[in-house]
Design a protein around this motif. Sequence first.
Motif, PDB file in Angstrom:
ATOM      1  N   PHE A 104       9.784 -49.197-142.938  1.00 34.46           N
ATOM      2  CA  PHE A 104       8.431 -48.725-142.673  1.00 34.46           C
ATOM      3  C   PHE A 104       7.730 -49.854-141.918  1.00 34.46           C
ATOM      4  CE2 PHE A 104       3.984 -48.224-143.644  1.00 34.46           C
ATOM      5  CZ  PHE A 104       3.774 -46.858-143.768  1.00 34.46           C
ATOM      6  N   GLY A 105       7.475 -49.645-140.634  1.00 32.87           N
ATOM      7  CA  GLY A 105       6.820 -50.662-139.820  1.00 32.87           C
ATOM      8  C   GLY A 105       5.400 -50.254-139.497  1.00 32.87           C
ATOM      9  N   GLY A 109       4.411 -54.620-137.594  1.00 36.47           N
ATOM     10  CA  GLY A 109       5.715 -54.482-138.238  1.00 36.47           C
ATOM     11  C   GLY A 109       6.652 -53.535-137.507  1.00 36.47           C
ATOM     12  N   ALA A 110       6.108 -52.650-136.658  1.00 35.85           N
ATOM     13  CA  ALA A 110       6.933 -51.667-135.952  1.00 35.85           C
ATOM     14  C   ALA A 110       7.940 -52.301-134.988  1.00 35.85           C
ATOM     15  CB  ALA A 110       6.046 -50.662-135.224  1.00 35.85           C
ATOM     16  N   PRO A 111       7.551 -53.240-134.126  1.00 35.51           N
ATOM     17  CA  PRO A 111       8.568 -53.821-133.237  1.00 35.51           C
ATOM     18  C   PRO A 111       9.622 -54.624-134.005  1.00 35.51           C
ATOM     19  CG  PRO A 111       6.454 -54.918-132.907  1.00 35.51           C
ATOM     20  CD  PRO A 111       6.214 -53.724-133.795  1.00 35.51           C
ATOM     21  N   VAL A 130       3.858 -46.577-138.188  1.00 33.60           N
ATOM     22  CA  VAL A 130       2.463 -46.180-138.326  1.00 33.60           C
ATOM     23  C   VAL A 130       1.658 -47.093-137.417  1.00 33.60           C
ATOM     24  CG1 VAL A 130       0.498 -46.009-139.885  1.00 33.60           C
ATOM     25  CG2 VAL A 130       2.781 -45.360-140.679  1.00 33.60           C
ATOM     26  N   SER A 131       0.950 -46.503-136.462  1.00 34.06           N
ATOM     27  CA  SER A 131       0.138 -47.256-135.513  1.00 34.06           C
ATOM     28  C   SER A 131       0.928 -48.404-134.891  1.00 34.06           C
ATOM     29  CB  SER A 131      -1.125 -47.786-136.215  1.00 34.06           C
ATOM     30  OG  SER A 131      -2.023 -48.301-135.282  1.00 34.06           O
ATOM     31  N   PRO A 132       2.068 -48.092-134.260  1.00 38.25           N
ATOM     32  CA  PRO A 132       2.939 -49.159-133.750  1.00 38.25           C
ATOM     33  C   PRO A 132       2.348 -49.924-132.574  1.00 38.25           C
ATOM     34  CG  PRO A 132       3.730 -47.035-133.014  1.00 38.25           C
ATOM     35  CD  PRO A 132       2.583 -46.757-133.956  1.00 38.25           C
ATOM     36  N   VAL A 133       2.672 -51.199-132.541  1.00 37.96           N
ATOM     37  CA  VAL A 133       2.364 -52.073-131.409  1.00 37.96           C
ATOM     38  C   VAL A 133       3.717 -52.411-130.805  1.00 37.96           C
ATOM     39  CG1 VAL A 133       1.434 -54.294-130.702  1.00 37.96           C
ATOM     40  CG2 VAL A 133       0.342 -53.017-132.556  1.00 37.96           C
TER      41      VAL A 133
END
Length: 140
Positions: A104-105, A109-111, A130-133
């Motif tokens: 779960f990023g 945390g997504a990249p 969730v709301s990835p950068v």
Amino acid sequence: MHLQNLQIHKEIIRYLDKNLQTYVFGNGSIYVLALPSFPHSGIYFWWLFSHQNLDKYKIISFDLPGWIGESDDYKKDEKYSIEDSVELAKTVINHYTNGPVNIFGYSFGAPIALKIAADWPKRILRLVFVSPVIHGNKLG
């Protein structure tokens, strides 16, 4: 399951001879690594998932060094790199399980999650962003 009933296990693990604060909660056998957004501690996932049924899941998170939280800052004055965070997250995963995990990023945390999945395609079951950068050219 409510927040007051959701027990959290805090554990310090070692990474590059420094302390890394980790958090684990939930009663299940399905592992989920929850990667926090900048500049937050991984403990907020305890609150975020507090009203979910975690009988099937075990949520793992940690405080990224140099951000808010209780982990030692092993990089002090060095430039941040996503590769460092990826290796640190892999250390956390390997500390808690040698089996498959979900990731779960959230935001920053997504990249990190995406890079871990690219490195370990057979080990990662599912990714949730969730709301990835994300900047595709930076993931190499």
